[in-house]
Design an enzyme around this catalytic site. Structure first.
Site, PDB file in Angstrom:
ATOM      1  N   SER A 146       0.868  -1.133   0.132  1.00 43.37           N
ATOM      2  CA  SER A 146      -0.036  -0.053   0.097  1.00 43.37           C
ATOM      3  C   SER A 146       0.746   1.165   0.100  1.00 43.37           C
ATOM      4  O   SER A 146       1.858   1.143   0.700  1.00 43.37           O
ATOM      5  CB  SER A 146      -0.833  -0.072   1.224  1.00 43.37           C
ATOM      6  OG  SER A 146      -1.369   1.156   1.480  1.00 43.37           O
ATOM      7  N   TYR A 159      -1.352  -0.145  10.343  1.00 48.94           N
ATOM      8  CA  TYR A 159      -1.513  -0.641   8.841  1.00 48.94           C
ATOM      9  C   TYR A 159      -0.144  -0.307   8.117  1.00 48.94           C
ATOM     10  O   TYR A 159       0.239  -0.976   7.361  1.00 48.94           O
ATOM     11  CB  TYR A 159      -2.974  -0.271   8.319  1.00 48.94           C
ATOM     12  CG  TYR A 159      -3.073  -0.504   7.092  1.00 48.94           C
ATOM     13  CD1 TYR A 159      -3.476  -1.859   6.682  1.00 48.94           C
ATOM     14  CD2 TYR A 159      -2.722   0.355   5.521  1.00 48.94           C
ATOM     15  CE1 TYR A 159      -3.753  -2.240   5.420  1.00 48.94           C
ATOM     16  CE2 TYR A 159      -3.000  -0.224   4.665  1.00 48.94           C
ATOM     17  CZ  TYR A 159      -3.171  -1.397   4.223  1.00 48.94           C
ATOM     18  OH  TYR A 159      -3.402  -2.034   3.032  1.00 48.94           O
TER      19      TYR A 159
END
Length: 236
Positions: A146, A159
């Site tokens: 990501s 995250y």
């Protein structure tokens, strides 16, 4: 390119019960791979199997297990070796968002879950599949990352940290396998219309976001025997 460029090859896809993982499994199956679809939800995996068949692929082999249980992940390699005798492709897609919030306010159990699924499970996956990937004439591993890994953002600490660590781990593994036929890369799909995206951005109109089916075909080149890149981050 043949319409079945992965014919005869075995591909493992984690997080294959929905979203991007399911779409990737369908793309690889339609390209001729024997897909091993892995997720926690057995019923949802059956839906992925239906989609693979509808796309012209062979019936998938379904593995319902929790990636947070490292001892179960360690058995994936031996299980696939016993069933198919080979493994050519690994796509580490499964991930959890965890709780968004200030770093110092994150409950320990939320931090632990994010790291267990997004990072540690992929380490176990590397260990258990490496012998089979080395035995393949063109072993390929792709891990979904990501932009948060390279672009930290407030409240996304757990995250983002898990994805940054995954990138470091995967690129290190690629370097360690440099003298082998195995290629290891990371794929950043960008913004995708998934359940995780909806949880993170509840006010967003999902129809303005690309569907998983639009993004998944971009993973296929990284899984082909002809792929020469390794240790790179490919952004959709």
């Amino acid at each position: 390119m043949s319409d079945k460029p992965l014919a005869g090859r075995v591909a493992l896809v984690t997080g294959a019960s929905r979203g991007l993982g399911a779409a990737i499994a369908v793309v690889l199956g339609a390209a001729g791979a024997q897909v091993v679809a892995l997720a926690r939800n057995a019923a949802a995996l059956e839906e992925t199997d239906d989609a693979i068949r509808a796309a012209g692929g062979a019936p998938a082999s379904l593995l319902a297990l929790d990636l947070a249980r490292g001892e179960d992940v360690d058995m994936i390699g031996p299980t696939i070796a016993q069933r198919f005798g080979r493994l050519d492709i690994v796509v580490g897609n499964a991930a959890v968002l965890g709780r968004l919030g200030p770093v110092t306010h994150l409950p320990a159990k939320d931090w632990a879950e994010v790291m267990a699924v997004n990072l540690t499970a992929n380490w176990h996956l590397m260990r258990t599949t490496e012998p089979l990937l080395r035995a393949s004439d063109a072993g390929r591993a792709v891990f979904v990352t990501s932009r948060r890994a390279a672009q930290p953002k407030a409240y996304w600490g757990a995250y983002g940290a898990s994805k940054a660590a995954l990138e470091h781990l995967a690129i290190t593994w690629a370097q360690e396998l440099a003298i082998t036929p195995v290629k290891v890369n990371l794929f950043d799909p960008g913004i995708v219309r998934t359940r995780m995206r909806a949880a993170a951005m509840p006010g967003e109109n999902p129809m303005t976001v690309p569907a998983p089916e639009e993004v998944a075909p971009k993973v296929l080149p990284l899984c082909l025997p002809s792929e020469t890149r390794s240790g790179e981050i490919i952004r959709a």
